[in-house]
Scaffold this motif. Sequence first.
Motif, PDB file in Angstrom:
ATOM      1  N   PRO A 189       0.780  -0.488  -0.231  1.00  0.00           N
ATOM      2  CA  PRO A 189      -0.061   0.049   0.111  1.00  0.00           C
ATOM      3  C   PRO A 189       1.299   1.019  -0.004  1.00  0.00           C
ATOM      4  O   PRO A 189       2.026   1.113   0.466  1.00  0.00           O
ATOM      5  CB  PRO A 189      -0.596   0.131   1.618  1.00  0.00           C
ATOM      6  CG  PRO A 189      -0.416  -0.855   1.834  1.00  0.00           C
ATOM      7  CD  PRO A 189       1.317  -1.932   1.441  1.00  0.00           C
ATOM      8  N   LEU A 190       0.356   1.987  -0.043  1.00  0.00           N
ATOM      9  CA  LEU A 190       1.750   3.792  -0.377  1.00  0.00           C
ATOM     10  C   LEU A 190       1.643   4.003   1.152  1.00  0.00           C
ATOM     11  O   LEU A 190       2.770   4.663   1.110  1.00  0.00           O
ATOM     12  CB  LEU A 190      -0.228   4.197  -0.968  1.00  0.00           C
ATOM     13  CG  LEU A 190       1.543   5.654  -1.379  1.00  0.00           C
ATOM     14  CD1 LEU A 190       2.203   5.955  -2.480  1.00  0.00           C
ATOM     15  CD2 LEU A 190      -0.451   6.905  -2.183  1.00  0.00           C
ATOM     16  N   ARG A 191       0.807   3.870   1.844  1.00  0.00           N
ATOM     17  CA  ARG A 191       1.040   4.106   3.121  1.00  0.00           C
ATOM     18  C   ARG A 191       2.692   3.315   3.674  1.00  0.00           C
ATOM     19  O   ARG A 191       3.357   4.119   4.430  1.00  0.00           O
ATOM     20  CB  ARG A 191       0.304   3.670   4.359  1.00  0.00           C
ATOM     21  CG  ARG A 191      -0.082   2.873   4.138  1.00  0.00           C
ATOM     22  CD  ARG A 191      -1.240   2.101   5.356  1.00  0.00           C
ATOM     23  NE  ARG A 191      -1.980   1.073   5.343  1.00  0.00           N
ATOM     24  CZ  ARG A 191      -2.152   0.138   4.721  1.00  0.00           C
ATOM     25  NH1 ARG A 191      -3.152   1.238   3.738  1.00  0.00           N
ATOM     26  NH2 ARG A 191      -2.941  -0.816   5.032  1.00  0.00           N
ATOM     27  N   ASP A 192       2.952   2.271   2.615  1.00  0.00           N
ATOM     28  CA  ASP A 192       4.005   1.687   3.192  1.00  0.00           C
ATOM     29  C   ASP A 192       5.538   1.704   2.804  1.00  0.00           C
ATOM     30  O   ASP A 192       6.646   1.806   2.290  1.00  0.00           O
ATOM     31  CB  ASP A 192       4.063   0.289   3.736  1.00  0.00           C
ATOM     32  CG  ASP A 192       3.217  -0.260   4.562  1.00  0.00           C
ATOM     33  OD1 ASP A 192       2.855   0.644   5.395  1.00  0.00           O
ATOM     34  OD2 ASP A 192       2.741  -1.468   4.160  1.00  0.00           O
ATOM     35  N   ARG A 229       2.484  12.040   5.008  1.00  0.00           N
ATOM     36  CA  ARG A 229       2.154  12.411   6.521  1.00  0.00           C
ATOM     37  C   ARG A 229       0.530  11.270   6.031  1.00  0.00           C
ATOM     38  O   ARG A 229       0.452  10.205   6.546  1.00  0.00           O
ATOM     39  CB  ARG A 229       1.851  13.337   7.076  1.00  0.00           C
ATOM     40  CG  ARG A 229       1.254  13.237   9.032  1.00  0.00           C
ATOM     41  CD  ARG A 229       1.508  14.442   9.095  1.00  0.00           C
ATOM     42  NE  ARG A 229       0.842  15.695   8.514  1.00  0.00           N
ATOM     43  CZ  ARG A 229       0.701  16.814   8.254  1.00  0.00           C
ATOM     44  NH1 ARG A 229       2.653  16.677   8.495  1.00  0.00           N
ATOM     45  NH2 ARG A 229       0.440  17.759   7.696  1.00  0.00           N
ATOM     46  N   TYR A 230      -0.369  11.639   5.120  1.00  0.00           N
ATOM     47  CA  TYR A 230      -1.593  10.689   5.104  1.00  0.00           C
ATOM     48  C   TYR A 230      -1.169   9.715   4.605  1.00  0.00           C
ATOM     49  O   TYR A 230      -0.943   8.812   4.562  1.00  0.00           O
ATOM     50  CB  TYR A 230      -1.642  11.937   3.823  1.00  0.00           C
ATOM     51  CG  TYR A 230      -4.077  10.669   3.116  1.00  0.00           C
ATOM     52  CD1 TYR A 230      -4.854  11.564   4.599  1.00  0.00           C
ATOM     53  CD2 TYR A 230      -4.665  10.936   2.342  1.00  0.00           C
ATOM     54  CE1 TYR A 230      -5.609  10.967   3.956  1.00  0.00           C
ATOM     55  CE2 TYR A 230      -5.468  10.441   1.920  1.00  0.00           C
ATOM     56  CZ  TYR A 230      -5.990  10.478   3.077  1.00  0.00           C
ATOM     57  OH  TYR A 230      -7.088  10.117   2.227  1.00  0.00           O
ATOM     58  N   SER A 231      -2.529   8.092   5.400  1.00  0.00           N
ATOM     59  CA  SER A 231      -2.734   7.384   5.715  1.00  0.00           C
ATOM     60  C   SER A 231      -3.239   6.854   3.636  1.00  0.00           C
ATOM     61  O   SER A 231      -2.663   5.564   3.630  1.00  0.00           O
ATOM     62  CB  SER A 231      -3.329   6.750   6.688  1.00  0.00           C
ATOM     63  OG  SER A 231      -4.533   7.355   5.921  1.00  0.00           O
ATOM     64  N   TRP A 232      -3.429   7.277   3.220  1.00  0.00           N
ATOM     65  CA  TRP A 232      -3.786   6.718   1.512  1.00  0.00           C
ATOM     66  C   TRP A 232      -4.425   5.766   1.525  1.00  0.00           C
ATOM     67  O   TRP A 232      -4.226   4.628   0.976  1.00  0.00           O
ATOM     68  CB  TRP A 232      -2.504   6.924   0.956  1.00  0.00           C
ATOM     69  CG  TRP A 232      -1.531   7.946   0.835  1.00  0.00           C
ATOM     70  CD1 TRP A 232      -0.770   8.590   1.187  1.00  0.00           C
ATOM     71  CD2 TRP A 232      -3.267   9.569  -0.123  1.00  0.00           C
ATOM     72  NE1 TRP A 232      -0.511   9.687   0.800  1.00  0.00           N
ATOM     73  CE2 TRP A 232      -1.668   9.911  -0.128  1.00  0.00           C
ATOM     74  CE3 TRP A 232      -4.006   9.321  -0.826  1.00  0.00           C
ATOM     75  CZ2 TRP A 232      -1.905  11.453  -0.589  1.00  0.00           C
ATOM     76  CZ3 TRP A 232      -3.574  10.605  -1.447  1.00  0.00           C
ATOM     77  CH2 TRP A 232      -2.649  11.246  -0.769  1.00  0.00           C
TER      78      TRP A 232
END
Length: 355
Positions: A189-192, A229-232
Motif C-alpha cells: 500500500p502507498l502508506r508503506d 503524512r496521510y495514510s492513503w
Amino acid sequence: MSPRTPQLDESPSAPLPGVIGNSAAMQEVFRTTRQVARSSASVLLLGETGTGKELIAHAVHTLSARRDRPFVRVNCGALSESLLESELFGHVRGAFTGAIDNRTGRFEAAHQGSIFLDEINSTTLHLQVKLLRVLQEREFERVGDTRTIRVDTRIIAASNRDLLDLAMAGTFREDLFYRLNVVPIYIPPLRDRTEDIPLLVTHFLNHYNEKNDRYVAHIEPRAMEALQRYSWPGNVRELQNYVERVVVMALGDELTFELLPEAVRTGRQPKSLGPRTMTFEELSEELVVQGLSSAGEEDCDLHGRIVNHVEREVISQVMNLCDGVQIKAAARLGINRNTLHKKLKEYGLDDAEGE
C-alpha cells in the motif's frame, strides 16, 4: 525466435513500464515481476484496492514471450455469476435467453496471450471449479456446448483479499488457491512506501498539466509533508485523483497546502455521503476524536471524559440485554456483582436494577 525487448536487458530492480516507484518495497516487486515474466507460471497479485495490480499484470505480459499476443482483462467482481461464466468461456446460440448468436469467451480471445482476472476473490465456488479445470487441463466448454476447446493462455489473477483466509472460511477453493499461487507478488500500500510519493505526484502533475493545458510545476513543502503524512486508504488511485483536482483548481503554478482535500490536510477521512458500515476500530477512533474535539483546551480529565461515557453505555446496554438481572450482567461484563452494583449507583443507573 522473436526479438528481445529492451526491458528484458535492464537491471532486475529497474522500474517497470508505466509503474512509478523507487522504494525498496517496489524494487522487490520489480525484481519478482521481471523474473516471473520470462516463465509461463501463473501469477497471483495481492494488494489493496488502488495499489496498481493491473499495471503489474500488464508488465508481466509485456515482458514475456507472449507480448505480441492479446492481453485480456476481466473484472470478476463487476459481473454476476452467469454473465461472468459466459464472458470467460463464451456461449452458443440458444444457451440461454438472449443468446442469439455464438460468442467467443475471453479465454479463447487470449489464446497464446495472457488473461488478467481481477478481483478473483469475488467468483463463486461453481465458477471456481471451471477456472481450476482451465488451469490444470487448459480446456473448457462454452456455455450450452459439448465441444471441448483447448487454449494456451497464461493466467494472471489479482485479489484484494487473503485467498487462504477465504479458503479457510469455505468461500474460495483451496486447490484453486494453490494453483494460482505459483508466484505471488504483493504490491505494498502507498502508506508503506511514502518515499515514492514525490515521484508519483510529479508524474501525475505532468500528466494532468498536459491533459488540461495547465502549468502547476511547483510543490509547496508543507503540501508535500501533508501528502507523505496521510495514510492513503485509496492508495495510488486516490493520490492520482487528488493531483488531478489540484491541477484543475489551482489558480497559479504551485500545488499548495490549501488546495489539498480536507482529508489530506487534517489526516482524517471525510464523513461519508451515505450510510457506511464502520469497523469496531474505526468507531472507537471516531469516538475518541469526537471526545477530544469537544473538550476544552484546558480540560485535564480526558480519560474520564471519554472512558466513563463508554463504560456507562456498555453497562446500560448489557443490563438491558440481561433484563436487569445483575448476576447475569456481571458475568457478561466479566466483573463481580459488587463492582457492578457500585457502578450502577455511580452512573445513576439504579433504575436498571431488576432483581
